[in-house]
Write a protein that holds these residues in place. Structure first.
Motif, PDB file in Angstrom:
ATOM      1  N   UNK A  87      -4.122  -7.751   0.495  1.00 45.37           N
ATOM      2  CA  UNK A  87      -2.395  -7.455   0.618  1.00 45.37           C
ATOM      3  C   UNK A  87      -1.778  -7.078  -0.841  1.00 45.37           C
ATOM      4  N   UNK A  88      -2.112  -8.209  -1.019  1.00 48.62           N
ATOM      5  CA  UNK A  88      -2.350  -8.096  -2.969  1.00 48.62           C
ATOM      6  C   UNK A  88      -2.744  -7.691  -3.900  1.00 48.62           C
ATOM      7  N   UNK A  89      -3.831  -7.021  -3.946  1.00 48.01           N
ATOM      8  CA  UNK A  89      -4.779  -6.238  -4.155  1.00 48.01           C
ATOM      9  C   UNK A  89      -3.976  -5.443  -3.841  1.00 48.01           C
ATOM     10  N   UNK A  90      -3.818  -4.434  -2.273  1.00 51.64           N
ATOM     11  CA  UNK A  90      -3.211  -3.364  -2.256  1.00 51.64           C
ATOM     12  C   UNK A  90      -2.113  -2.720  -3.005  1.00 51.64           C
ATOM     13  N   UNK A  91      -0.760  -3.845  -3.110  1.00 51.27           N
ATOM     14  CA  UNK A  91       0.090  -3.168  -3.784  1.00 51.27           C
ATOM     15  C   UNK A  91       0.490  -4.267  -5.479  1.00 51.27           C
ATOM     16  N   UNK A  92      -0.723  -4.833  -5.784  1.00 45.07           N
ATOM     17  CA  UNK A  92      -1.042  -5.085  -6.912  1.00 45.07           C
ATOM     18  C   UNK A  92      -0.427  -5.960  -7.574  1.00 45.07           C
ATOM     19  N   UNK A  93       0.012  -6.938  -6.924  1.00 43.45           N
ATOM     20  CA  UNK A  93       0.396  -8.515  -7.142  1.00 43.45           C
ATOM     21  C   UNK A  93      -0.027  -9.572  -7.281  1.00 43.45           C
ATOM     22  N   UNK A  94       0.187 -10.779  -7.953  1.00 46.04           N
ATOM     23  CA  UNK A  94      -0.621 -12.035  -6.879  1.00 46.04           C
ATOM     24  C   UNK A  94      -0.387 -12.016  -5.735  1.00 46.04           C
ATOM     25  N   UNK A  95      -1.635 -13.211  -5.313  1.00 52.36           N
ATOM     26  CA  UNK A  95      -1.548 -13.614  -3.754  1.00 52.36           C
ATOM     27  C   UNK A  95       0.095 -14.453  -3.915  1.00 52.36           C
ATOM     28  N   UNK A  96      -0.100 -15.458  -5.256  1.00 47.15           N
ATOM     29  CA  UNK A  96       0.706 -16.463  -4.871  1.00 47.15           C
ATOM     30  C   UNK A  96       2.600 -15.325  -4.914  1.00 47.15           C
ATOM     31  N   UNK A  97       2.602 -14.277  -4.986  1.00 51.12           N
ATOM     32  CA  UNK A  97       3.706 -13.571  -5.552  1.00 51.12           C
ATOM     33  C   UNK A  97       4.257 -12.920  -4.062  1.00 51.12           C
ATOM     34  N   UNK A  98       2.751 -12.827  -3.406  1.00 53.19           N
ATOM     35  CA  UNK A  98       3.076 -12.365  -1.530  1.00 53.19           C
ATOM     36  C   UNK A  98       4.395 -12.896  -0.779  1.00 53.19           C
ATOM     37  N   UNK A  99       4.600 -14.706  -1.713  1.00 54.43           N
ATOM     38  CA  UNK A  99       5.886 -15.070  -0.138  1.00 54.43           C
ATOM     39  C   UNK A  99       6.730 -15.514  -1.268  1.00 54.43           C
ATOM     40  N   UNK A 100       6.905 -14.208  -2.724  1.00 58.27           N
ATOM     41  CA  UNK A 100       8.348 -14.218  -2.966  1.00 58.27           C
ATOM     42  C   UNK A 100       8.857 -12.991  -2.351  1.00 58.27           C
ATOM     43  N   UNK A 101       8.390 -12.403  -1.684  1.00 64.36           N
ATOM     44  CA  UNK A 101       8.792 -11.199  -0.782  1.00 64.36           C
ATOM     45  C   UNK A 101       9.092 -11.627   0.876  1.00 64.36           C
ATOM     46  N   UNK A 102       7.765 -11.966   1.094  1.00 67.37           N
ATOM     47  CA  UNK A 102       8.468 -12.834   2.693  1.00 67.37           C
ATOM     48  C   UNK A 102       7.928 -14.940   2.670  1.00 67.37           C
ATOM     49  N   UNK A 103       8.734 -14.687   3.800  1.00 68.83           N
ATOM     50  CA  UNK A 103       8.543 -16.302   4.051  1.00 68.83           C
ATOM     51  C   UNK A 103       7.607 -16.375   4.366  1.00 68.83           C
ATOM     52  N   UNK A 104       6.458 -16.093   4.758  1.00 62.74           N
ATOM     53  CA  UNK A 104       5.308 -16.211   5.595  1.00 62.74           C
ATOM     54  C   UNK A 104       4.521 -15.271   5.700  1.00 62.74           C
ATOM     55  N   UNK A 105       3.656 -15.295   6.784  1.00 69.15           N
ATOM     56  CA  UNK A 105       2.680 -13.709   7.184  1.00 69.15           C
ATOM     57  C   UNK A 105       3.299 -13.985   8.105  1.00 69.15           C
ATOM     58  N   UNK A 106       3.340 -14.234   8.882  1.00 72.60           N
ATOM     59  CA  UNK A 106       4.711 -14.616  10.497  1.00 72.60           C
ATOM     60  C   UNK A 106       5.840 -13.238  10.397  1.00 72.60           C
ATOM     61  N   UNK A 107       6.337 -14.072   9.102  1.00 75.61           N
ATOM     62  CA  UNK A 107       7.150 -12.211   8.681  1.00 75.61           C
ATOM     63  C   UNK A 107       6.826 -11.542   8.611  1.00 75.61           C
ATOM     64  N   UNK A 108       5.571 -11.343   8.112  1.00 73.95           N
ATOM     65  CA  UNK A 108       5.442  -9.779   7.368  1.00 73.95           C
ATOM     66  C   UNK A 108       4.883  -9.559   8.440  1.00 73.95           C
ATOM     67  N   UNK A 109       3.752  -9.861   9.392  1.00 76.54           N
ATOM     68  CA  UNK A 109       3.729  -9.282  10.979  1.00 76.54           C
ATOM     69  C   UNK A 109       4.776  -9.257  12.129  1.00 76.54           C
ATOM     70  N   UNK A 110       6.524 -10.110  11.630  1.00 76.86           N
ATOM     71  CA  UNK A 110       7.444  -9.587  12.195  1.00 76.86           C
ATOM     72  C   UNK A 110       8.327  -8.077  11.766  1.00 76.86           C
ATOM     73  N   UNK A 111       8.146  -8.081  10.347  1.00 75.54           N
ATOM     74  CA  UNK A 111       8.238  -6.841   9.477  1.00 75.54           C
ATOM     75  C   UNK A 111       7.745  -5.638   9.924  1.00 75.54           C
ATOM     76  N   UNK A 112       6.646  -6.027  10.233  1.00 73.13           N
ATOM     77  CA  UNK A 112       5.504  -4.864  10.708  1.00 73.13           C
ATOM     78  C   UNK A 112       5.796  -4.095  12.322  1.00 73.13           C
ATOM     79  N   UNK A 113       5.559  -5.130  12.991  1.00 71.12           N
ATOM     80  CA  UNK A 113       6.453  -5.209  14.548  1.00 71.12           C
ATOM     81  C   UNK A 113       7.768  -4.481  14.316  1.00 71.12           C
ATOM     82  N   UNK A 114       8.694  -4.558  13.277  1.00 66.83           N
ATOM     83  CA  UNK A 114      10.558  -4.160  13.462  1.00 66.83           C
ATOM     84  C   UNK A 114       9.507  -2.598  13.330  1.00 66.83           C
TER      85      UNK A 114
END
Length: 205
Positions: free
Chosen positions: A36-63
Motif C-alpha cells: 500500500x505504501x508503494x502504491x500511494x508513494x509514501x513510506x511504510x511508517x507514514x501509513x500510520x499517520x493516516x490511519x491508526x492501524x490496519x484495523x481502521x483501514x479495513x473498517x474504512x474500506x468496509x464503510x
C-alpha cells in the motif's frame, strides 16, 4: 482547512482506495502495508499517520462497501411500501435478492465485512457499528407490516435472524461448500425461503 490537512486527507483517501483495490483483487489476506505504501508513494511508517492501524483501514474500506450496499438496497426498495402482507414479503424478497447479487458482484469486499477480526484487546469503533446496524432498517420496515403487534426489540431480533438465514444460504452458495445450494439455483431458493418465512409471519385472519 490548511494545505497540510488537505494533503493528509487526500493521502488517506488514496490509501483507502488502494486498500479497497487490493482486497478486491486478492482478498483480505492480500492486504499488505508495504504494498500500500508503494502504491500511494509514501513510506511504510507514514501509513500510520493516516490511519491508526490496519484495523481502521479495513473498517474504512468496509464503510465504502456498506455505502454501496446501502445504495443498492435503497434502489431495490424505491417506490415500494410494505402496506400489505404481500407487499411486505415482496420487499423482503427484493432485499434478499439484492443482497445475494451484491455479494456475488463484490465477493472479496463482501467477505471482508465478515472475515475481518480486530486485533486482540481492540473493539469495533462506534461509527462502524452504527453503519453496520443501519442496514437492518431495510428489513425492519416490512417486518413491522408483517408483525404489527410485535415489540421493537422482538422485531430487531427477528431482523437479525432473517438476515442470518439468508446470509447463510448466500455464504454456502457462493463458497460452494458442502450441501451448498447450487449457484444457478441460489436466487430461486432464496426467494422461496423468504416467501415461506413471510407467509409464516403473516398474522392469521
Amino acid at each position: 482547512m490548511g494545505k497540510t490537512t488537505e494533503r493528509r486527507d487526500r493521502q488517506r483517501e488514496a490509501l483507502v482506495l488502494a486498500a479497497e483495490q487490493a482486497i478486491s483483487e486478492r482478498g483480505l489476506a492480500g492486504l499488505k502495508a508495504r504494498d500500500l505504501a508503494e502504491a500511494i508513494g509514501c513510506s511504510l511508517g507514514a501509513i500510520y499517520n493516516l490511519v491508526h492501524d490496519m484495523d481502521e483501514l479495513v473498517l474504512r474500506v468496509g464503510s465504502r462497501t456498506l455505502a454501496r450496499l446501502d445504495a443498492a438496497l435503497a434502489e431495490a426498495t424505491r417506490g415500494r411500501t410494505p402496506g400489505s402482507d404481500g407487499d411486505a414479503t415482496d420487499m423482503l424478497v427484493a432485499i434478499a435478492l439484492t443482497y445475494s447479487s451484491f455479494a456475488r458482484e463484490n465477493l472479496q469486499l463482501w467477505r471482508t465485512l465478515f472475515e475481518h477480526r480486530m486485533a486482540e484487546g481492540a473493539s469495533v469503533p462506534e461509527w462502524a457499528i452504527t453503519e453496520q446496524m443501519a442496514m437492518f432498517r431495510y428489513i425492519l420496515a416490512p417486518l413491522r407490516a408483517l408483525q404489527p403487534r410485535a415489540s421493537e426489540p422482538d422485531l430487531t431480533l427477528l431482523s437479525r435472524t432473517l438476515f442470518s438465514a439468508v446470509h447463510g444460504v448466500v455464504v454456502l452458495g457462493l463458497e460452494e461448500k458442502f450441501v451448498a445450494v447450487p449457484a444457478a439455483a441460489l436466487n430461486g431458493q432464496i426467494e422461496a425461503l423468504v416467501r415461506a418465512i413471510g407467509k409464516g409471519l403473516t398474522p392469521s385472519a
